[in-house]
Design a protein around this motif. Structure first.
Motif, short mmCIF file in Angstrom:
data_model
loop_
_atom_site.label_atom_id
_atom_site.label_comp_id
_atom_site.label_asym_id
_atom_site.label_seq_id
_atom_site.Cartn_x
_atom_site.Cartn_y
_atom_site.Cartn_z
N PRO A 218 0.55 6.76 -16.21
CA PRO A 218 1.48 6.90 -17.35
C PRO A 218 2.86 7.37 -16.91
O PRO A 218 3.00 8.38 -16.20
N GLY A 219 3.88 6.61 -17.29
CA GLY A 219 5.26 7.01 -17.06
C GLY A 219 5.82 6.73 -15.69
O GLY A 219 7.02 6.93 -15.47
N LEU A 220 5.00 6.26 -14.76
CA LEU A 220 5.51 6.01 -13.40
C LEU A 220 6.51 4.88 -13.43
O LEU A 220 6.25 3.80 -13.97
N SER A 221 7.67 5.09 -12.82
CA SER A 221 8.77 4.13 -12.92
C SER A 221 8.82 3.13 -11.78
O SER A 221 9.60 2.18 -11.82
N CYS A 222 8.01 3.32 -10.73
CA CYS A 222 8.11 2.42 -9.57
C CYS A 222 6.92 1.47 -9.50
O CYS A 222 5.82 1.79 -9.97
N THR A 223 7.15 0.32 -8.89
CA THR A 223 6.06 -0.59 -8.53
C THR A 223 5.88 -0.64 -7.02
O THR A 223 4.79 -0.91 -6.52
N THR A 224 6.97 -0.39 -6.30
CA THR A 224 6.89 -0.15 -4.86
C THR A 224 7.10 1.34 -4.67
O THR A 224 8.19 1.86 -4.95
N CYS A 225 6.05 2.00 -4.22
CA CYS A 225 6.03 3.46 -4.25
C CYS A 225 5.63 4.04 -2.90
O CYS A 225 4.81 3.47 -2.17
N ALA A 226 6.20 5.19 -2.59
CA ALA A 226 5.79 5.95 -1.42
C ALA A 226 4.61 6.85 -1.80
O ALA A 226 4.60 7.46 -2.88
N VAL A 227 3.62 6.92 -0.92
CA VAL A 227 2.40 7.70 -1.19
C VAL A 227 2.28 8.80 -0.14
O VAL A 227 2.40 8.54 1.06
N ARG A 228 2.05 10.01 -0.60
CA ARG A 228 1.88 11.15 0.29
C ARG A 228 0.57 11.85 -0.03
O ARG A 228 0.21 12.04 -1.21
N CYS A 229 -0.17 12.25 1.01
CA CYS A 229 -1.41 12.99 0.85
C CYS A 229 -1.07 14.48 0.74
O CYS A 229 -0.50 15.06 1.68
N ILE A 230 -1.42 15.08 -0.40
CA ILE A 230 -1.12 16.50 -0.60
C ILE A 230 -2.03 17.38 0.25
O ILE A 230 -1.57 18.36 0.85
N TRP A 231 -3.32 17.04 0.34
CA TRP A 231 -4.21 17.86 1.17
C TRP A 231 -3.80 17.80 2.64
O TRP A 231 -3.78 18.83 3.32
N GLY A 232 -3.51 16.60 3.13
CA GLY A 232 -3.14 16.46 4.53
C GLY A 232 -1.69 16.76 4.81
O GLY A 232 -1.28 16.87 5.97
#
Length: 264
Positions: A218-232
């Motif tokens: 919901p509400g995400l504005s990107c279709t090409t997105c950067a992904v980051r692992c919070i735990w790692g």
């Protein structure tokens, strides 16, 4: 007078001291749009150190998040954290949490903006060493502390539904319905350019590859997105339309930050 929360708030505020007020009425006294004379309020019964109890308590905050009733100065609270707690007062009802369940528990409480009230033995160095990387993770805590208009809630479930049984704090039998997976989200920026997601594998024995479609968040504005692992605490790359976190263990959860690639 015990349940006159306006009276208690007036008396405490009259001291001129900054005192945090919790409404611990087990979900029986809840806020309205224009009434909340406390800082956070219980939405549930007492939590136990079991996976089923945690899922049950977590579900109680959803209606308040979706109604806009969990917000700065008035937070929905599904009870204290059970990370690091082993064999509590519930006996067999408090079996303790695995490390996978610990990640899920702390991540879930973080993403729904719950107060993070620790309840384990902080003098037990063995326990502290086991859970420190989770309870002291600055990125998880940053998600918990953020406010961009929504306190965090589920946005997707999939797979088979099962009914789990457990005993509550009074020893009474309770049930909670769960799906094979459940995804939660919390916006980090009001323009939708950054959103945290928690991908929960709720199966009991099998690992899962968990895929999140960016268009479903919901509400995400990107279709090409950067992904980051919070735990790692590491970047996983840039992806278009979707991202798959492979081999999430049973009862574990992937905790991710999804951001517009242009702003990453």
């Amino acid at each position: 007078a015990q349940r006159d929360l306006d009276l208690w708030a007036d008396l405490i505020n009259a001291t001129g001291k900054a005192i945090m007020i919790e409404n611990c009425h087990w979900g029986e006294t809840v806020p309205t749009e224009d009434w909340c004379p406390w800082n956070f309020y219980r939405t549930s019964g007492d939590v136990r150190a079991s996976y089923e109890s945690i899922l049950s308590n977590l579900a109680t905050v959803t209606e308040f998040a979706e109604a806009g009733l969990s917000k700065p100065g008035c937070w929905a609270y599904p009870d204290m954290l059970e990370v690091g707690c082993q064999h509590g007062p519930g006996g067999a009802s408090d079996p303790g949490l695995t490390m996978e369940e610990t990640r899920t528990h702390f991540g879930a409480w973080s993403i729904v903006s719950s107060p993070l009230t620790l309840s384990h033995d902080v003098n037990n160095d063995t326990v502290m060493d086991q859970i420190w990387d989770y309870i002291a993770n600055p990125e998880a805590i940053a998600v918990n502390q953020a406010w961009a208009g929504h306190s965090g809630s589920p946005f997707s479930t999939s797979g088979a539904i099962q009914v789990r049984s457990f005993k509550d704090a009074d020893g009474k039998a309770q049930t909670v319905k769960t799906a094979d997976s459940q995804y939660l989200y919390k916006p980090m920026k009001e323009d939708g350019s950054q959103i945290a997601v928690l991908l929960m594998n709720q199966m009991d024995s099998d690992s899962q590859d968990l895929t999140v479609n960016f268009s479903d968040i919901p509400g995400l504005s990107c279709t090409t997105c950067a992904v980051r692992c919070i735990w790692g605490r590491k970047d996983l790359g840039t992806y278009t339309d979707s991202f798959t976190f492979e081999s999430v263990n049973a009862h574990d959860a992937a905790f991710l930050m999804i951001s517009s690639a242009e702003q990453a």
